[in-house]
Design a protein around this motif. Structure first.
Motif, PDB file in Angstrom:
ATOM      1  N   GLU A 138     -13.919 -37.301  32.701  1.00 30.19           N
ATOM      2  CA  GLU A 138     -13.657 -37.372  34.137  1.00 30.19           C
ATOM      3  C   GLU A 138     -12.837 -38.600  34.509  1.00 30.19           C
ATOM      4  O   GLU A 138     -11.912 -38.522  35.331  1.00 30.19           O
ATOM      5  N   PHE A 139     -13.177 -39.750  33.917  1.00 29.97           N
ATOM      6  CA  PHE A 139     -12.569 -41.005  34.357  1.00 29.97           C
ATOM      7  C   PHE A 139     -11.469 -41.517  33.422  1.00 29.97           C
ATOM      8  O   PHE A 139     -10.528 -42.162  33.872  1.00 29.97           O
ATOM      9  N   PHE A 140     -11.606 -41.261  32.123  1.00 27.98           N
ATOM     10  CA  PHE A 140     -10.637 -41.813  31.174  1.00 27.98           C
ATOM     11  C   PHE A 140     -10.118 -40.762  30.188  1.00 27.98           C
ATOM     12  O   PHE A 140      -9.515 -41.126  29.180  1.00 27.98           O
ATOM     13  N   GLY A 141     -10.362 -39.485  30.475  1.00 22.82           N
ATOM     14  CA  GLY A 141     -10.027 -38.439  29.522  1.00 22.82           C
ATOM     15  C   GLY A 141      -8.562 -38.410  29.145  1.00 22.82           C
ATOM     16  O   GLY A 141      -8.208 -38.341  27.957  1.00 22.82           O
ATOM     17  N   THR A 142      -7.682 -38.483  30.139  1.00 25.49           N
ATOM     18  CA  THR A 142      -6.247 -38.413  29.868  1.00 25.49           C
ATOM     19  C   THR A 142      -5.778 -39.616  29.066  1.00 25.49           C
ATOM     20  O   THR A 142      -5.062 -39.476  28.053  1.00 25.49           O
ATOM     21  N   SER A 175       6.075 -23.808   5.228  1.00 26.12           N
ATOM     22  CA  SER A 175       6.798 -22.534   5.264  1.00 26.12           C
ATOM     23  C   SER A 175       7.775 -22.447   6.434  1.00 26.12           C
ATOM     24  O   SER A 175       8.394 -21.405   6.652  1.00 26.12           O
ATOM     25  N   GLY A 176       7.884 -23.540   7.209  1.00 27.09           N
ATOM     26  CA  GLY A 176       8.849 -23.588   8.310  1.00 27.09           C
ATOM     27  C   GLY A 176       8.336 -23.091   9.640  1.00 27.09           C
ATOM     28  O   GLY A 176       9.111 -22.963  10.597  1.00 27.09           O
ATOM     29  N   VAL A 177       7.045 -22.833   9.765  1.00 33.08           N
ATOM     30  CA  VAL A 177       6.465 -22.358  11.020  1.00 33.08           C
ATOM     31  C   VAL A 177       6.102 -23.552  11.894  1.00 33.08           C
ATOM     32  O   VAL A 177       5.401 -24.471  11.448  1.00 33.08           O
ATOM     33  N   GLN A 178       6.569 -23.545  13.149  1.00 27.59           N
ATOM     34  CA  GLN A 178       6.280 -24.651  14.066  1.00 27.59           C
ATOM     35  C   GLN A 178       4.990 -24.382  14.836  1.00 27.59           C
ATOM     36  O   GLN A 178       4.722 -23.256  15.259  1.00 27.59           O
ATOM     37  N   SER A 179       4.195 -25.429  15.003  1.00 26.12           N
ATOM     38  CA  SER A 179       2.934 -25.325  15.739  1.00 26.12           C
ATOM     39  C   SER A 179       2.870 -26.423  16.788  1.00 26.12           C
ATOM     40  O   SER A 179       3.347 -27.543  16.565  1.00 26.12           O
ATOM     41  N   MET A 180       2.267 -26.093  17.933  1.00 24.76           N
ATOM     42  CA  MET A 180       2.041 -27.055  19.010  1.00 24.76           C
ATOM     43  C   MET A 180       0.535 -27.221  19.176  1.00 24.76           C
ATOM     44  O   MET A 180      -0.189 -26.235  19.363  1.00 24.76           O
ATOM     45  N   ILE A 181       0.071 -28.445  19.082  1.00 27.92           N
ATOM     46  CA  ILE A 181      -1.370 -28.729  19.155  1.00 27.92           C
ATOM     47  C   ILE A 181      -1.626 -29.667  20.321  1.00 27.92           C
ATOM     48  O   ILE A 181      -1.051 -30.760  20.395  1.00 27.92           O
ATOM     49  N   TYR A 182      -2.516 -29.242  21.230  1.00 27.32           N
ATOM     50  CA  TYR A 182      -2.849 -30.039  22.416  1.00 27.32           C
ATOM     51  C   TYR A 182      -4.139 -30.800  22.155  1.00 27.32           C
ATOM     52  O   TYR A 182      -5.155 -30.219  21.746  1.00 27.32           O
ATOM     53  N   ILE A 183      -4.111 -32.101  22.387  1.00 28.81           N
ATOM     54  CA  ILE A 183      -5.271 -32.963  22.142  1.00 28.81           C
ATOM     55  C   ILE A 183      -5.901 -33.343  23.484  1.00 28.81           C
ATOM     56  O   ILE A 183      -5.292 -34.075  24.275  1.00 28.81           O
ATOM     57  N   ASP A 184      -7.106 -32.849  23.742  1.00 26.25           N
ATOM     58  CA  ASP A 184      -7.826 -33.253  24.959  1.00 26.25           C
ATOM     59  C   ASP A 184      -8.921 -34.256  24.602  1.00 26.25           C
ATOM     60  O   ASP A 184      -9.027 -34.693  23.453  1.00 26.25           O
ATOM     61  N   ALA A 185      -9.734 -34.622  25.591  1.00 25.34           N
ATOM     62  CA  ALA A 185     -10.767 -35.639  25.357  1.00 25.34           C
ATOM     63  C   ALA A 185     -11.795 -35.177  24.334  1.00 25.34           C
ATOM     64  O   ALA A 185     -12.292 -35.973  23.536  1.00 25.34           O
ATOM     65  N   GLU A 186     -12.105 -33.869  24.345  1.00 24.90           N
ATOM     66  CA  GLU A 186     -13.078 -33.357  23.377  1.00 24.90           C
ATOM     67  C   GLU A 186     -12.532 -33.443  21.960  1.00 24.90           C
ATOM     68  O   GLU A 186     -13.227 -33.857  21.030  1.00 24.90           O
TER      69      GLU A 186
END
Length: 294
Positions: A138-142, A175-186
């Protein structure tokens, strides 16, 4: 004492039942199913385990003949019960349990006085620890997630093609496959920090270290817990690079259960080795010299 304990339990259940159904009626609460998360259960089991190990000292305090305790304990207990009844009924079962346990502990003060000290302390540890990830998010997650993402990207970037923007890491597999990974507080390890705080608090209750070593051990634990989580995320990126995203998500489900216990064992060893005073052992020759001096 058995009769007193039975009355305590029955009255507690009656108060909880009345408060629970009263809250449902007046608040018209709609329960939303929650996705299962292991860390509240781990925290609860740790607190219960310490309470069980300390049961003899609690029972010793409970062995009084009077039905009710001193006025100060009765007042504290009634205040705790009043607070528990005023608490809104959460849709999260973790906090529903906390509300119920608060009533049990409040009435425990009324019936058993000082014996409620340790249970109330354990309940505080449980309540704070399960609330910590929510408060952090809530307060510092980002901010916390941005720092974690940057550290993970720089560490993984030493070995793999990794880029990041904000809380998102971009990586390309072998193998050349691109991935996007989102990192949240959890993902950043808020649950791991909550479990560490639980472990540290319980060890402080059970085996308190030297006063001048409490803060160093605490910061060592915080830093170590954060680093093991960064290592976990780097391992996930490595798995994605070598074996693909499906293997990465499979590793995501189990990596924490492997790395955290290993780190936890290291921390306990350091805590006991560094934080606890070693008893001074007097050799036989020293005893003999001391007796001769006399």
């Amino acid at each position: 004492m058995d009769k007193k304990l039975f009355i305590w339990f029955i009255v507690s259940v009656a108060i909880i039942s009345g408060g629970y159904f009263g809250s449902l009626y007046f608040q018209n609460q709609i329960f939303i199913p929650y996705e299962f998360s292991a860390h509240p259960l781990v925290i609860l089991l740790l607190c219960v385990a310490v309470g069980w190990l300390k049961r003899d000292s609690i029972q010793k305090e409970m062995n009084h003949q009077s039905m009710l305790e001193e006025p100060i304990y009765i007042s504290v207990g009634l205040l705790v019960i009043f607070i528990s009844l005023l608490m809104p009924l959460s849709t999260n079962p973790v906090f529903v349990l906390f509300k119920f346990l608060l009533t049990f502990v409040g009435l425990f003060f009324v019936f058993f006085g000082a014996a409620a000290y340790l249970p109330s302390l354990l309940l505080f540890v449980y309540g704070f620890s399960v609330s910590f990830p929510i408060l952090l998010n809530e307060f510092f997650g980002t901010q916390y997630s941005l720092i974690t993402t940057s550290l993970v990207a720089h560490a993984a970037g030493l070995f793999y093609p990794v880029d990041f923007n904000g809380q998102t890491i971009s990586t390309i597999s072998s193998s050349g496959v691109q991935s996007m990974i989102y990192i949240d507080a959890e993902c950043s390890g808020s649950a791991s920090l909550a479990i560490f705080l639980t472990v540290f608090a319980l060890m402080m209750i059970d085996i308190k270290p030297r006063n001048d070593r409490i803060l160093p051990l605490f910061f060592f634990g915080i830093i170590g817990t954060s680093l093991q989580n960064i290592l976990r995320l780097v391992v996930l990126l490595a798995t994605n690079y070598h074996f693909g995203s499906d293997s990465m998500w499979l590793m995501h489900s189990y990596a924490g259960y492997i790395l955290f216990p290993v780190w936890f064992a290291i921390f306990i060893y350091v805590y006991l080795k560094v934080g606890i005073e070693k008893p001074q052992v007097t050799s036989f020759s020293e005893l003999e010299e001391s007796s001769n001096d006399r």
